[in-house]
Write a protein that holds these residues in place. Sequence first.
Motif, PDB file in Angstrom:
ATOM      1  N   GLY A 331     116.312  34.593   7.544  1.00  0.00           N
ATOM      2  CA  GLY A 331     116.385  33.640   6.433  1.00  0.00           C
ATOM      3  C   GLY A 331     117.756  33.595   5.801  1.00  0.00           C
ATOM      4  O   GLY A 331     118.227  32.519   5.405  1.00  0.00           O
ATOM      5  N   LYS A 332     118.431  34.738   5.707  1.00  0.00           N
ATOM      6  CA  LYS A 332     119.786  34.758   5.126  1.00  0.00           C
ATOM      7  C   LYS A 332     120.760  33.973   5.989  1.00  0.00           C
ATOM      8  O   LYS A 332     121.675  33.308   5.477  1.00  0.00           O
ATOM      9  CB  LYS A 332     120.261  36.210   4.992  1.00  0.00           C
ATOM     10  CG  LYS A 332     119.426  37.082   4.083  1.00  0.00           C
ATOM     11  CD  LYS A 332     119.577  36.760   2.620  1.00  0.00           C
ATOM     12  CE  LYS A 332     120.852  37.310   2.062  1.00  0.00           C
ATOM     13  NZ  LYS A 332     120.936  37.111   0.592  1.00  0.00           N
ATOM     14  N   ARG A 333     120.570  34.032   7.294  1.00  0.00           N
ATOM     15  CA  ARG A 333     121.476  33.326   8.205  1.00  0.00           C
ATOM     16  C   ARG A 333     121.155  31.840   8.329  1.00  0.00           C
ATOM     17  O   ARG A 333     121.958  31.076   8.862  1.00  0.00           O
ATOM     18  CB  ARG A 333     121.419  33.971   9.595  1.00  0.00           C
ATOM     19  CG  ARG A 333     121.974  35.382   9.661  1.00  0.00           C
ATOM     20  CD  ARG A 333     122.138  35.833  11.109  1.00  0.00           C
ATOM     21  NE  ARG A 333     120.874  35.782  11.831  1.00  0.00           N
ATOM     22  CZ  ARG A 333     120.031  36.800  11.939  1.00  0.00           C
ATOM     23  NH1 ARG A 333     120.318  37.953  11.353  1.00  0.00           N
ATOM     24  NH2 ARG A 333     118.914  36.677  12.631  1.00  0.00           N
ATOM     25  N   ASN A 334     119.991  31.462   7.830  1.00  0.00           N
ATOM     26  CA  ASN A 334     119.547  30.087   8.056  1.00  0.00           C
ATOM     27  C   ASN A 334     119.184  29.374   6.749  1.00  0.00           C
ATOM     28  O   ASN A 334     118.127  28.756   6.619  1.00  0.00           O
ATOM     29  CB  ASN A 334     118.346  30.067   9.007  1.00  0.00           C
ATOM     30  CG  ASN A 334     118.718  30.459  10.417  1.00  0.00           C
ATOM     31  OD1 ASN A 334     119.116  29.626  11.224  1.00  0.00           O
ATOM     32  ND2 ASN A 334     118.602  31.758  10.724  1.00  0.00           N
ATOM     33  N   GLY A 335     120.060  29.487   5.777  1.00  0.00           N
ATOM     34  CA  GLY A 335     119.921  28.674   4.570  1.00  0.00           C
ATOM     35  C   GLY A 335     119.590  29.398   3.289  1.00  0.00           C
ATOM     36  O   GLY A 335     119.791  28.860   2.203  1.00  0.00           O
ATOM     37  N   LYS A 336     119.019  30.590   3.367  1.00  0.00           N
ATOM     38  CA  LYS A 336     118.670  31.384   2.174  1.00  0.00           C
ATOM     39  C   LYS A 336     117.600  30.674   1.335  1.00  0.00           C
ATOM     40  O   LYS A 336     117.086  29.625   1.710  1.00  0.00           O
ATOM     41  CB  LYS A 336     119.921  31.688   1.332  1.00  0.00           C
ATOM     42  CG  LYS A 336     121.013  32.411   2.099  1.00  0.00           C
ATOM     43  CD  LYS A 336     122.256  32.626   1.248  1.00  0.00           C
ATOM     44  CE  LYS A 336     123.349  33.284   2.073  1.00  0.00           C
ATOM     45  NZ  LYS A 336     124.607  33.454   1.322  1.00  0.00           N
ATOM     46  N   ASN A 337     117.259  31.265   0.181  1.00  0.00           N
ATOM     47  CA  ASN A 337     116.302  30.683  -0.766  1.00  0.00           C
ATOM     48  C   ASN A 337     115.022  30.258  -0.052  1.00  0.00           C
ATOM     49  O   ASN A 337     114.562  29.116  -0.167  1.00  0.00           O
ATOM     50  CB  ASN A 337     116.924  29.492  -1.504  1.00  0.00           C
ATOM     51  CG  ASN A 337     116.007  28.984  -2.624  1.00  0.00           C
ATOM     52  OD1 ASN A 337     115.196  29.726  -3.170  1.00  0.00           O
ATOM     53  ND2 ASN A 337     116.130  27.696  -2.939  1.00  0.00           N
ATOM     54  N   CYS A 338     114.428  31.192   0.689  1.00  0.00           N
ATOM     55  CA  CYS A 338     113.227  30.855   1.457  1.00  0.00           C
ATOM     56  C   CYS A 338     112.368  32.098   1.660  1.00  0.00           C
ATOM     57  O   CYS A 338     112.821  33.223   1.459  1.00  0.00           O
ATOM     58  CB  CYS A 338     113.593  30.237   2.807  1.00  0.00           C
ATOM     59  SG  CYS A 338     114.655  31.309   3.807  1.00  0.00           S
ATOM     60  N   VAL A 339     111.117  31.852   2.052  1.00  0.00           N
ATOM     61  CA  VAL A 339     110.200  32.930   2.412  1.00  0.00           C
ATOM     62  C   VAL A 339     109.912  32.795   3.904  1.00  0.00           C
ATOM     63  O   VAL A 339     109.408  31.759   4.350  1.00  0.00           O
ATOM     64  CB  VAL A 339     108.895  32.852   1.611  1.00  0.00           C
ATOM     65  CG1 VAL A 339     107.950  33.978   2.029  1.00  0.00           C
ATOM     66  CG2 VAL A 339     109.168  32.922   0.112  1.00  0.00           C
ATOM     67  N   VAL A 340     110.233  33.824   4.670  1.00  0.00           N
ATOM     68  CA  VAL A 340     110.090  33.774   6.125  1.00  0.00           C
ATOM     69  C   VAL A 340     108.899  34.623   6.529  1.00  0.00           C
ATOM     70  O   VAL A 340     108.913  35.850   6.371  1.00  0.00           O
ATOM     71  CB  VAL A 340     111.369  34.271   6.827  1.00  0.00           C
ATOM     72  CG1 VAL A 340     111.243  34.098   8.332  1.00  0.00           C
ATOM     73  CG2 VAL A 340     112.602  33.540   6.300  1.00  0.00           C
ATOM     74  N   LYS A 341     107.846  33.980   7.053  1.00  0.00           N
ATOM     75  CA  LYS A 341     106.673  34.703   7.511  1.00  0.00           C
ATOM     76  C   LYS A 341     106.630  34.863   9.021  1.00  0.00           C
ATOM     77  O   LYS A 341     105.790  35.596   9.554  1.00  0.00           O
ATOM     78  CB  LYS A 341     105.396  34.022   7.027  1.00  0.00           C
ATOM     79  CG  LYS A 341     105.177  32.615   7.526  1.00  0.00           C
ATOM     80  CD  LYS A 341     103.878  32.058   6.969  1.00  0.00           C
ATOM     81  CE  LYS A 341     103.659  30.616   7.422  1.00  0.00           C
ATOM     82  NZ  LYS A 341     102.387  30.070   6.900  1.00  0.00           N
TER      83      LYS A 341
END
Length: 352
Positions: A331-341
Motif C-alpha cells: 500500500g505504501k508503494r501504491n498510493g498510500k492512504n488505504c487499507v490493503v486486505k
Amino acid sequence: MTGKILTYLSEKKAFVFLVVCLFVHAFNVALFLAIGCMPLVVLNCASTLYYATVVLLLRKYSEFYIIFTYLEILVFSFLSELFVGGLFSYIFFVIGMISVIMYLLPANKRRKFFFQGIGVVFAIGIFYVQAKQHALFPQFRAVSEPYKYKIGFLNLGITLFTLFYVSTLYFFELNRANEKLAYTSNHDLLTGLFNRRFFEYIMKRHKAEDESEYTIALFDIDDFKKINDSYGHQAGDYVLKEVSHIIGDCPYNEYIAVRWGGEEFILFMPQTDESAAYAYLTELCRKISSSTFVFDAKRINVTLTVGMCTGTDFGTYEAVVRTADDRLYYGKRNGKNCVVKSTPDEPLQPVK
C-alpha cells in the motif's frame, strides 16, 4: 478515596511525621504539667518549640530534618528516662524509630545502618537507666511513679501506631512502584499503547487457549518524516500521541492496540473476520484523515496506510504479522492512504 489519602500521606510523609511529633510533645507538656513533673515539662516544651520551628520552615522533603528529628527523639527519650529513673518506657520510641528511619531516609544503606547503630546505643543506654533506676531528679520520681504504667502504655501505643502508619505507607509505595514497573514493561511510554513485549505475551496466551478467527492490522503514518522535518520532532511526537489515542480508543474492549515501532502500530482484533475488520479499519482511517491536529497553532493533517491479514491458527501469528506487513508496504508503494486486505490486481483505492 483511600488511595488519594495514602498518596497524599506518601508525598507529605516527612511533614506529617513532624506534625505528629509536634502534637505528641504539646500533649506531653500538658500531661506532665498536670502530673507536676517539671523537668519533663521543660524538656517537652523545648521539643515542641523545635518541631513548631521545623514545621514552619519545612517546604519540601529534607534529609537534614529527618536526621535531626531522629536524633532529637533519641536524645529526648534518653533524657526523659534519665530525669525520673526510667519510669515511662521511652525505650519504645527508640526501638520504633530504629525501624522508621529505614523508611524515612533516602536509599543509602550505609547511612541508614549508621543511624540505626546510634539508635541501638541509645536503646542500651535507656535499658541501663531503667535497670539501675538512675534519676537526675529523684524528687520527681515519687510524683511520677503512680502514672508510670499509664504513660508507658501510651508510649507503646504511639510507637505501634507509628510503625503501623509507616508500614502501611511502605507497602502502598511498594505496590505503586510494582504497578508502575508493570505498566512500563507492557506499555510504550510516549503513546500509552501496549508494546511489542505485551503483544507477544498476548499472542502466546491465545496460542494456548484460543483457536478462533482473528485479524492483525499494521498501520503506518504516511510521510511522517515530512512532519518532523516541517514542524519539528515535538510536533511529530504530538501527532503520534493523538493518532495513538484514536487507534486505542476502540469500542471493542478485546481489541489491543500496540505501538510497533517508530510511526508503526498494530491492532490485534480477536474473533474478527476479514470483512468486519476491513470495514472497521476503513472507518478508522477515515476518522484519522478527517482529523486536524493543532500543534503550536500549526494545523497538521495525516493519513494512514494499513495492511491487514486474517488467521485462524495462533501458532502461526508471526506469519500473519509478516503478511500484514507485506500488504502494508504494498500500500505504501501504491498510493498510500488505504487499507490493503490482499494484493489486488487492480490499483488501490485511497480511503475517502
